[in-house]
Enzyme design. Structure first.
Site, PDB file in Angstrom:
ATOM      1  N   CYS A   3      46.670  33.149  44.376  1.00  0.00           N
ATOM      2  CA  CYS A   3      46.599  34.172  45.433  1.00  0.00           C
ATOM      3  C   CYS A   3      46.832  33.593  46.823  1.00  0.00           C
ATOM      4  O   CYS A   3      47.950  33.256  47.140  1.00  0.00           O
ATOM      5  CB  CYS A   3      45.293  34.946  45.321  1.00  0.00           C
ATOM      6  SG  CYS A   3      45.340  36.067  43.902  1.00  0.00           S
ATOM      7  N   HIS A  24      44.949  36.882  39.448  1.00  0.00           N
ATOM      8  CA  HIS A  24      43.743  36.141  39.078  1.00  0.00           C
ATOM      9  C   HIS A  24      43.641  35.918  37.574  1.00  0.00           C
ATOM     10  O   HIS A  24      43.111  36.767  36.849  1.00  0.00           O
ATOM     11  CB  HIS A  24      42.507  36.880  39.576  1.00  0.00           C
ATOM     12  CG  HIS A  24      42.285  36.748  41.046  1.00  0.00           C
ATOM     13  ND1 HIS A  24      41.592  35.680  41.606  1.00  0.00           N
ATOM     14  CD2 HIS A  24      42.673  37.525  42.081  1.00  0.00           C
ATOM     15  CE1 HIS A  24      41.565  35.823  42.919  1.00  0.00           C
ATOM     16  NE2 HIS A  24      42.219  36.936  43.238  1.00  0.00           N
ATOM     17  N   GLU A  48      41.627  34.055  36.041  1.00  0.00           N
ATOM     18  CA  GLU A  48      40.231  33.875  35.639  1.00  0.00           C
ATOM     19  C   GLU A  48      39.478  35.193  35.462  1.00  0.00           C
ATOM     20  O   GLU A  48      38.365  35.213  34.949  1.00  0.00           O
ATOM     21  CB  GLU A  48      39.496  33.006  36.674  1.00  0.00           C
ATOM     22  CG  GLU A  48      38.978  33.747  37.903  1.00  0.00           C
ATOM     23  CD  GLU A  48      40.070  34.225  38.847  1.00  0.00           C
ATOM     24  OE1 GLU A  48      39.782  35.079  39.694  1.00  0.00           O
ATOM     25  OE2 GLU A  48      41.220  33.739  38.735  1.00  0.00           O
TER      26      GLU A  48
END
Length: 374
Positions: A258, A344, A346
């Site tokens: 990001c 993202h 994760e």
């Protein structure tokens, strides 16, 4: 909860548009920030504690917020990072076995002002058409002119450096101290779950403040470098961009997520720009151009990198694109072990569509001659 005690509240946008609602818990308050919306059906606690949302007033598109309470294990930082909350229906009662408190209590503990009973469908539609802009939420419904004056003084997100507001002030370690792999992470707003994903793959991570000189990261002799997510405009991050340039020159693996992705692009001379609305939700479709596979991803960003410049760059390759608007969602360097994504991995939206990116990073590290890992 005495529903009669809830106070009238409003959302005042920078262009003068007003939406009305009620304050959560009957609280009085005022909060300023850039208004944006997230389309996720779940995960409100993770959203509220994500450092990438610092300085933003969050509009949740899901009609019910708070219905499953909160859990101390489901935070992404040391506390709430959003500036304020706007929702349709706020659930004062919750039902989930592993919840340890209600959302109202969680908001009170973190000092966050929130309003509900807002026509969020109309508000989101308006933001979608007119773009993200600054706003104020307040119970001072009779002081609109004064609120307008204060709102006009709030700086735009464009050009705003916010990494310094959420980064650690001192280096710290995460993971097993004697792990075979050492990763130096530049914290420009890092999420806890990123650290968990790095640690569970057998790494000791040393997390450094946003403005740490590269020499300090290098002195720890890491096997790879990571540049985190974070809030605000990437262009003012001169220290992080300079550090990224030096990371790239080491020939050691570098991974950015990001804001880290944008910093890597800027380090390669690629411009960034503020998007009309940004991408925020857990249902964004991405095409992996290297494999031809689609991914359902979690996203949270209001800036993007210039696609035309990236396509023309001799040392860069676009690896991922967003299927809704064809913006760049991932890049890699052709002659370096450097790559980044604008989403993202994760956050487990797929739930495992993008976890391979962490494995890719570790494979690069293990393939490096300086690392002896079985």
């Amino acid at each position: 909860m005495n529903y009669q005690s809830r106070k009238k509240a409003l959302v005042l946008l920078a262009d003068g548009t007003i939406f009305y609602g009620k304050s959560v818990g009957g609280k009085e308050g005022t909060a300023f920030g850039e208004v944006c919306f997230n389309t996720g059906m779940t995960g409100y606690q993770e959203i509220f504690t994500d450092p990438s949302y610092f300085g933003q007033i969050m509009v949740t598109t899901n009609a019910h917020i708070g219905n499953y309470g909160t859990n101390v294990e489901e935070v992404e930082s040391d506390g709430i990072k959003i500036a304020g909350l706007i929702c349709r229906n706020f659930s004062y009662e919750y039902s989930r076995p592993i919840a340890d408190s209600g959302l109202e209590t969680f908001l009170e503990q973190n000092g966050l002002f929130a309003i509900s009973d807002v026509d969020t469908r109309a508000l989101v539609s308006y933001i979608r058409d007119n773009g993200a802009m600054n706003a104020v939420i307040s119970t001072e419904v009779d002081a609109i002119e004064e609120l307008k004056k204060k709102l006009a003084a709030i700086p735009s997100m464009e050009g705003l450096e916010l990494a310094s507001k959420v980064s650690t002030t001192e280096p710290y370690f995460y993971g097993e101290e004697n792990a075979a792999i050492k990763i130096a992470a530049l914290d420009i707003g890092i999420k806890k779950n990123i650290l968990r994903n790095l640690a569970k793959r057998g790494a000791c991570i040393k997390v450094f403040p946003y403005n740490t000189p590269f020499e300090d990261l290098k002195a720890w002799a890491p096997d790879g470098y990571f540049i985190s997510n974070g809030p605000g405009d990437p262009q003012p991050l001169n220290d992080a961009i300079a550090t990224a340039k030096q990371m790239i020159q080491t020939d050691k693996p570098v991974f950015g997520i990001c804001l880290g992705h944008q910093v890597i692009a800027l380090a390669n001379g690629i411009d960034t720009y503020k998007m009309h609305n940004g991408h925020r939700g857990i249902n964004h479709p991405i095409m992996n151009l290297l494999t031809g596979k689609g991914e359902i991803t979690s996203q949270n960003h209001g800036f993007a990198i210039n696609r035309e410049q990236t396509e023309a760059h001799p040392d860069l390759e676009i690896t991922h694109v967003h299927l809704n608007d064809q913006t760049v969602a991932g890049i890699r360097m052709k002659d370096k072990n450097v790559f980044s994504v604008q989403y993202h991995p994760e956050a487990s939206p797929g739930p495992h569509d993008a976890e391979y990116l962490f494995d890719t990073f570790f494979d690069m590290i293990k393939a490096n001659d300086s690392v002896a890992v079985s």
